[in-house]
Design an enzyme around this catalytic site. Sequence first.
Site, PDB file in Angstrom:
ATOM      1  N   ASP A  13       0.801  -1.506  -0.322  1.00 26.67           N
ATOM      2  CA  ASP A  13       0.261   0.087   0.215  1.00 26.67           C
ATOM      3  C   ASP A  13       0.551   1.018  -0.032  1.00 26.67           C
ATOM      4  OD1 ASP A  13      -2.067  -1.984   2.083  1.00 26.67           O
ATOM      5  OD2 ASP A  13      -2.375  -1.040  -0.243  1.00 26.67           O
TER       6      ASP A  13
ATOM      7  N   ASP B 167     -10.451  -5.487  -0.838  1.00 31.82           N
ATOM      8  CA  ASP B 167      -9.358  -4.464  -0.090  1.00 31.82           C
ATOM      9  C   ASP B 167      -9.859  -3.874   1.201  1.00 31.82           C
ATOM     10  OD1 ASP B 167      -6.855  -2.338  -0.565  1.00 31.82           O
ATOM     11  OD2 ASP B 167      -6.710  -4.048   1.166  1.00 31.82           O
TER      12      ASP B 167
END
Length: 229
Positions: A45, A185
């Site tokens: 991320d 996610d």
Amino acid sequence: MLKSRILQKMAHKLIAPSMLAADFGNLQRDVEMVNNSDADWFHIDVMDGHFVPNISYGFPVIAAMKKHATKPLDVHLMIEKPERYIEEFAKVGADIITVHHESTVHLHRTLRQIKDAGCKAGIVLNLTTPVSVLEDILPECYMILLKSINPGFGGQKFEDITYNRVKKLRAMIDEQGLDTRIEIDGGVTDKNIKQLVDAGADVFVAGSHVFKSDNQTDTIKRLREIANG
Ligand code: DX5
Ligand code: ZN
């Protein structure tokens, strides 16, 4: 339509631990845990403090993870104008690059840029960005990431509106006879992964559920078993 649905059902469901939840004081240890686990990818991320109200890590940390990783890096860009940095992320080892629909004006050009850099290309949608915006760009995508939380932080509660969004998106993909993957996610656990598989998703990011558990390898194994059960 039916064929792609059957193919999707047969396709292996994948687990991608989110390294945002890893112990950055022992990153090599956590990368090696994922290497030796049943996980399929590393979910990476990247946050710039503009597109999302958080800053995570950049090129040096990704290069360091790549040095030890034996599985693909699934790089999720939560940054403004990601087109400025695609080549750099490919250089430090991204295998898949997903960009937010909401973060780049010329989405089609950005996807082509990702593929020209040698990576698989995907689009991310925030929680309430309608899946219908994807209709004309789906054929360009290896994967669609549907956020099931508001982006920027791990450890948030899964939002139930995601289930219907997955069903709508899977129907669009089937309609076009594509085998585009759907990645979920945010807030994924052993309690919601089966319902997400049934809705049509096939890649699952898990951060806190994995890294905050007593036995991370077992937790990954369990997620994969439920998803492919
Ligand atoms: C934050 C990131 C997610 C997050 C997932 O929005 O994009 O990948 O790290 O972490 P959990 O599984 O804890 O929600
Ligand atoms: Zn992510």
